[in-house]
Design a protein around this motif. Structure first.
Motif, PDB file in Angstrom:
ATOM      1  N   SER A 214       0.843  -1.183   0.000  1.00 26.14           N
ATOM      2  CA  SER A 214       0.000   0.000   0.000  1.00 26.14           C
ATOM      3  C   SER A 214       0.883   1.239   0.000  1.00 26.14           C
ATOM      4  O   SER A 214       1.724   1.409   0.868  1.00 26.14           O
ATOM      5  N   PHE A 215       0.696   2.096  -0.985  1.00 28.01           N
ATOM      6  CA  PHE A 215       1.602   3.248  -1.133  1.00 28.01           C
ATOM      7  C   PHE A 215       0.926   4.313  -1.967  1.00 28.01           C
ATOM      8  O   PHE A 215       0.196   4.007  -2.896  1.00 28.01           O
ATOM      9  N   LYS A 216       1.196   5.536  -1.623  1.00 30.69           N
ATOM     10  CA  LYS A 216       0.780   6.619  -2.503  1.00 30.69           C
ATOM     11  C   LYS A 216       1.932   7.591  -2.664  1.00 30.69           C
ATOM     12  O   LYS A 216       2.549   7.995  -1.671  1.00 30.69           O
ATOM     13  N   ALA A 217       2.218   7.959  -3.899  1.00 33.57           N
ATOM     14  CA  ALA A 217       3.262   8.947  -4.163  1.00 33.57           C
ATOM     15  C   ALA A 217       2.811  10.289  -3.594  1.00 33.57           C
ATOM     16  O   ALA A 217       1.607  10.526  -3.432  1.00 33.57           O
ATOM     17  N   PRO A 218       3.747  11.158  -3.283  1.00 32.68           N
ATOM     18  CA  PRO A 218       3.355  12.485  -2.787  1.00 32.68           C
ATOM     19  C   PRO A 218       2.442  13.187  -3.796  1.00 32.68           C
ATOM     20  O   PRO A 218       2.608  13.042  -5.003  1.00 32.68           O
ATOM     21  N   SER A 219       1.498  13.925  -3.261  1.00 32.91           N
ATOM     22  CA  SER A 219       0.544  14.609  -4.149  1.00 32.91           C
ATOM     23  C   SER A 219       1.098  15.966  -4.560  1.00 32.91           C
ATOM     24  O   SER A 219       2.029  16.495  -3.956  1.00 32.91           O
ATOM     25  N   LEU A 220       0.471  16.525  -5.574  1.00 32.32           N
ATOM     26  CA  LEU A 220       0.775  17.894  -5.988  1.00 32.32           C
ATOM     27  C   LEU A 220       0.242  18.848  -4.908  1.00 32.32           C
ATOM     28  O   LEU A 220      -0.476  18.414  -4.008  1.00 32.32           O
ATOM     29  N   PRO A 221       0.585  20.133  -4.994  1.00 29.07           N
ATOM     30  CA  PRO A 221       0.211  21.054  -3.897  1.00 29.07           C
ATOM     31  C   PRO A 221      -1.266  21.025  -3.521  1.00 29.07           C
ATOM     32  O   PRO A 221      -1.601  21.113  -2.344  1.00 29.07           O
TER      33      PRO A 221
END
Lengths: 288, 285
Positions: A214-221
């Motif tokens: 389970s992982f999520k890349a960093p989001s945009l601002p």
């Protein structure tokens, strides 16, 4: 160097290059912390609007890589659905193509109408992308989609940022691998349809690159994408940060509600709607 | 201070809980430094214990004071006896139908800050927090502590004995407690989770034995179908019919393309096959 890259290859149905020029004009008008805006296109598309491209782009990269046949349904509100070819296979090559240390990639139908994305420059993240979206018409209830009900969350490759780094290089190499073997990965991840989608390829690559956990890349601002789906239409473009949309009602998609968006970045998926307003948008955007 | 896991294994006509517990024990040996396991059995199940079980079960304990489960197929009635059966100073309660995937050894010191720590947060196979109360309407309706009896921690202290005494009273006088405190929507049968929840509520110790702010310790992946953040109509009641899963040779558990790194409560008993057990044996023995 910090650059914004747009991909546009005309397909005989949509004039993507012209739309990209309008989008570039909006980006230049509303963002200030970048160095260049760059168009990636093919020779034939570039030849259609040489003067316009010079006005809106600091740099043009011609990439005539073979594009396998990819066909999708285009809608203009609830009317006139048409199938046309869809040349979206080049995006995965952006790591190699980008001359910039930091790159913001946007779809040509993504209109930057605020200065929010200026916050990506100098980020400590190697890669940023959004997993959440909001349907401006409110027809889609949730704001997170899964590639399939039983598999991974989808991310939106409409807008993403990367810096030249080991992580980003590995990511794009993997996306290229998935692109050339997408039928296998579509089966593995229960992806629907036969259309190659960058959204799927990015989501699968990010999932794999992080050990299939389970992982999520960093989001945009701003951590969601404002989507206007192709059942919506543009009513009026007031300025480079002000647009009034016809939003198709959830219950009766042939009927619309007027909604005004100011200082809000918007992904407008109805290409015909953009084309009907593109000359106004070109005028309102900023040229070199 | 000794630490270990405790499981009640009582076979019934349908499922071989002893074999499931054997697989669980192997997964503990494969992944945990603290891997001692105490297996509590009734007379019937005790007769099924083989040498292979004795090799991996550190303690095999008879369930004391008769078998409260009797002829019931779902044998949960002895779950108040853990504190009396555990040979360890500190114990974590498990269910047979669980496996461990990665080390959670670092949880012990943290859990030891409480006398009793009941698990209140579980995860979907995608690692999301479970928020759906599909199976827990009564918990919601009656504002019961949202506890999961498996993966509860206790040490042998007075507060822990008092807690299990309350659970005993509820379990052995279920009809009385049900009529007085638990009537309403949702289940009317006894479950360990509900008995533990009611005990916590009656003793007014929710703030002492639960911590809702900490989502990741203790926790496990709970594979009941309708808490997976998947529309009800799209997933079968038996999750294995809808979601592909596998155990790889390096003991990686994959569910729907997600590698699991928390303990997994697989729920569907048939998920643990002899083939999977052989994979664990090959890796551990």
């Amino acid at each position: 160097m910090r650059g914004i890259i747009l991909f546009a290859r005309n397909n005989g149905y949509v004039d993507y290059v012209k739309i990209a020029c309008a989008s570039a004009g909006y980006a230049r008008k509303n963002l200030s912390e970048f160095d260049e805006i760059c168009l990636v296109t093919d020779s034939a598309s570039a030849d259609e609007h040489p003067e316009l491209i010079k006005q809106y782009f600091d740099r043009t990269i011609i990439s005539d890589n073979f594009q396998p046949e990819n066909t999708r349904l285009f809608k203009d509100t609830a009317n006139s659905p048409e199938y046309a070819s869809f040349k979206n296979m080049g995006r995965s090559e952006v790591y190699e193509l980008s001359p910039y240390e930091e790159t913001l990639v946007i779809d040509c139908d993504y209109f930057i109408m605020s200065d929010t994305l200026d916050q990506v420059w100098g980020s400590e993240n190697d890669f940023m992308i959004n997993y959440q979206y909001r349907d401006i018409a409110g027809r889609h209830g949730g704001n997170v989609s899964y590639i399939d009900d039983f598999t991974i969350p989808m991310c939106w490759a409409t807008v993403f940022f990367f810096r030249k780094s080991e992580f980003a290089e590995n990511l794009f190499n993997l996306i290229i691998h998935i692109k050339y073997n997408y039928k296998y990965y579509y089966a593995l991840y229960n992806c629907s349809g036969n259309l190659f989608r960058n959204d799927f390829a990015f989501a699968i690559a990010l999932h794999m690159l992080n050990g299939n956990v389970s992982f999520k890349a960093p989001s945009l601002p701003i951590d969601y994408l404002n989507n206007s789906f192709d059942l919506d239409d543009i009513f009026r473009v007031n300025s480079a940060n002000d647009v009034i949309m016809y939003c198709a009602k959830a219950e009766t998609i042939e009927e619309h509600l007027l909604s005004r968006f100011t200082n809000t970045d918007l992904h407008i998926m109805n290409k015909r709607a953009i084309e009907r307003n593109v000359d106004t948008m070109l005028e309102l955007g900023e040229t070199l | 201070m000794s630490r270990g896991y405790i499981v009640i294994a009582q076979n019934n006509n349908e499922f071989d809980y002893l074999e499931m517990t054997y697989a669980l024990a192997l997964s503990l040996k494969a992944t945990q430094r603290e891997n001692a396991i105490c297996v509590c059995v009734d007379e019937y199940t005790k007769g099924l214990v083989q040498d292979k079980h004795r090799k991996v079960f550190d303690h095999i304990v008879d369930i004391p004071w008769n078998d409260d489960a009797g002829a019931d197929n779902w044998k949960i009635h002895n779950k108040w006896k853990y504190i009396h059966m555990s040979p360890f100073d500190e114990t974590i309660i498990l269910d047979s139908d669980m496996v461990f995937t990665h080390s959670v050894d670092h949880w012990w010191d943290y859990l030891a800050t409480k006398d009793v720590w009941c698990c209140t947060n579980v995860k979907t196979f995608r690692g999301e927090d479970v928020v759906d109360d599909f199976y827990r309407k009564k918990f919601t309706e009656l504002e019961l502590p949202d506890v999961y009896s498996n993966f509860s921690y206790f040490k042998k202290t007075q507060p822990a004995y008092e807690f299990f005494r309350m659970v005993e009273l509820i379990m052995t006088h279920w009809n009385v407690y049900y009529d007085k405190f638990l009537k309403g929507i949702g289940q009317n049968w006894m479950s360990a989770d509900m008995a533990y929840a009611l005990a916590i509520k009656l003793l007014d110790i929710e703030e002492v034995v639960c911590d809702y702010d900490i989502k990741d310790v203790p926790t496990f992946v709970h594979m009941k179908s309708h808490v997976q953040n998947i529309e009800r109509t799209k997933i079968d009641n038996i999750w294995t019919k809808s979601i592909p899963s596998e155990l790889s040779d390096n003991l990686e558990v994959r569910i729907g393309n997600f590698v699991q790194n928390l303990p997994v409560h697989y729920v569907q008993k048939e998920w643990m096959t002899q083939e999977k057990i052989a994979t664990y044996e090959k890796a551990v023995l």
